[in-house]
Design a protein around this motif. Structure first.
Motif, mmCIF file in Angstrom:
data_model
loop_
_atom_site.group_PDB
_atom_site.id
_atom_site.type_symbol
_atom_site.label_atom_id
_atom_site.label_comp_id
_atom_site.label_asym_id
_atom_site.label_seq_id
_atom_site.Cartn_x
_atom_site.Cartn_y
_atom_site.Cartn_z
ATOM 1 N N UNK A 206 0.920 -1.127 -0.175
ATOM 2 C CA UNK A 206 0.115 0.083 0.030
ATOM 3 C C UNK A 206 1.030 1.169 -0.073
ATOM 4 N N UNK A 207 0.646 2.244 -1.026
ATOM 5 C CA UNK A 207 1.532 3.227 -0.962
ATOM 6 C C UNK A 207 0.717 4.592 -0.660
ATOM 7 N N UNK A 208 0.863 5.365 0.424
ATOM 8 C CA UNK A 208 0.364 6.596 0.568
ATOM 9 C C UNK A 208 1.231 7.646 0.295
ATOM 10 N N UNK A 209 0.770 8.594 -0.542
ATOM 11 C CA UNK A 209 1.686 9.366 -0.986
ATOM 12 C C UNK A 209 0.900 10.988 -1.356
ATOM 13 N N UNK A 210 1.605 12.111 -0.751
ATOM 14 C CA UNK A 210 1.344 13.309 -0.854
ATOM 15 C C UNK A 210 2.311 14.284 -1.269
ATOM 16 N N UNK A 211 2.167 14.466 -2.481
ATOM 17 C CA UNK A 211 3.198 15.172 -3.126
ATOM 18 C C UNK A 211 3.324 16.873 -2.679
ATOM 19 N N UNK A 223 -3.385 2.275 16.002
ATOM 20 C CA UNK A 223 -2.834 2.688 14.711
ATOM 21 C C UNK A 223 -1.853 1.403 14.282
ATOM 22 N N UNK A 224 -2.242 0.451 13.407
ATOM 23 C CA UNK A 224 -1.380 -0.646 13.099
ATOM 24 C C UNK A 224 -0.687 -0.557 11.732
ATOM 25 N N UNK A 225 0.613 -0.572 11.710
ATOM 26 C CA UNK A 225 1.188 -0.932 10.228
ATOM 27 C C UNK A 225 1.883 -2.038 10.391
ATOM 28 N N UNK A 230 7.559 -8.250 4.252
ATOM 29 C CA UNK A 230 8.611 -7.132 3.856
ATOM 30 C C UNK A 230 8.830 -6.266 4.941
ATOM 31 N N UNK A 231 8.947 -5.083 4.704
ATOM 32 C CA UNK A 231 9.317 -3.987 5.720
ATOM 33 C C UNK A 231 8.423 -2.752 5.681
ATOM 34 N N UNK A 232 8.525 -1.937 6.532
ATOM 35 C CA UNK A 232 7.855 -0.687 6.539
ATOM 36 C C UNK A 232 8.734 0.443 6.560
ATOM 37 N N UNK A 233 8.732 1.345 5.423
ATOM 38 C CA UNK A 233 9.718 2.267 4.853
ATOM 39 C C UNK A 233 8.916 3.609 5.307
ATOM 40 N N UNK A 234 9.494 4.430 6.251
ATOM 41 C CA UNK A 234 9.047 5.828 6.570
ATOM 42 C C UNK A 234 10.151 6.573 5.950
ATOM 43 N N UNK A 235 9.799 7.299 4.943
ATOM 44 C CA UNK A 235 11.018 8.135 3.949
ATOM 45 C C UNK A 235 10.608 9.502 4.088
ATOM 46 N N UNK A 236 11.290 10.437 5.068
ATOM 47 C CA UNK A 236 11.006 11.729 5.276
ATOM 48 C C UNK A 236 12.260 12.292 5.756
ATOM 49 N N UNK A 237 12.297 13.813 5.508
ATOM 50 C CA UNK A 237 13.485 14.290 6.165
ATOM 51 C C UNK A 237 13.486 14.354 7.766
#
Length: 288
Positions: A206-211, A223-225, A230-237
């Protein structure tokens, strides 16, 4: 007896005159006959006058009657018409450039029958709304593209965009399967379940994207991820966890603002004051 003995017989026959019988109708019978003949002539003249008047009023011509004309393609009707009995026709169409109006004081029902006079489809337009009964319902564009279809198995929306203008959005009582959920430009997208849980599942992720905006996920209990293989990736600064609980500090530890993030066996996160080594085992009272 001889003829000479009866001389008076010839005298009687010679003295009688011939009788005349009149043939015909005389007297009151004759007057009644003339009266009935005169009455019949008057009725014929009145009937002829009424027939000519009806022909004139109804505008009877060789081509038809009134607004009804007989053409090579069928019947042509001009103006408003009212049918009090069933109308059977193969095709009904309006004049070129003019609309076709069907008006009824109650409802308009269109039935489609098969060869055995059994109803297969029905369209009812009444005061309570429009109802359609049939095995399948389809809406197509002028080019033949399928825009909407519905049957017992599924409902298909073939348009490029499905827009719901209601203030409450779209409500689904069961699951929804879609490859893409997107809000309109400069609008927010909200997936909400006010009284129950909200699940998003996909076999490949599942991809959640806000450009150009923020992503906010909130709930009342958990709130469960979860990722099984696989893995859970939180990609942010920056990744902020502002309300994590703080573990119990060691009495010998000094007060400082540097913490490390610890993880309980149950998956719960908490903060622990950083030291030269890991202090998670010292402040694991949060996991109890």
């Amino acid at each position: 007896m001889s003829q000479e003995q009866c001389p008076h017989r010839n005298d009687v026959q010679s003295s009688e005159k011939p009788r005349l019988y009149k043939v015909g109708i005389y007297g009151w019978r004759k007057r009644c006959l003339y009266f009935f003949v005169l009455l019949l002539m008057i009725l014929i003249l009145v009937n002829l006058a009424l027939t000519i008047w009806i022909l004139k009023v109804m505008n009877f011509t060789i081509d038809g009657m009134g607004n009804l004309r007989i053409t090579e393609n069928g019947l042509k009707l001009e103006g408003d018409s009212e049918f009090l009995q069933p109308l059977y026709a193969k095709e009904i169409q309006s004049r070129p450039g003019s609309p076709l109006l069907l008006q009824s004081s109650r409802n308009i029902t269109i039935n489609v029958l098969d060869g055995k006079n059994r109803m297969t489809s029905q369209l009812v337009a009444g005061s309570n709304g429009v109802q359609a009964h049939g095995k399948m319902f389809e809406v197509k564009s002028t080019t033949g593209k399928l825009l909407f279809s519905a049957d017992d198995q599924e409902v298909v929306v073939g348009a490029e965009k499905l827009r719901v203008l209601g203030a409450e959005g779209a409500v689904f009582s069961n699951s929804v399967e879609t490859p893409h959920v997107r809000a309109e430009p400069f609008k927010e997208l909200r997936l909400e379940s006010p009284t129950r849980s909200l699940f998003m599942e996909a076999p490949k992720g599942v991809q959640i994207l806000a450009e150009a905006g923020d992503i906010q996920a909130s709930c009342r209990s958990e709130l469960r991820l979860e990722s099984k293989d696989g893995e859970i990736t939180l990609d942010a600064k920056k990744i902020k966890l502002p309300r994590l609980p703080e573990g119990k500090a060691s009495p010998m530890a000094t007060r400082q603002t540097v913490y490390e993030v610890c993880l309980c066996p149950s998956g719960k996160l908490f903060l622990s004051q950083a030291g030269t080594g890991s202090t998670c085992h010292i402040s694991n009272n949060v996991c109890l």
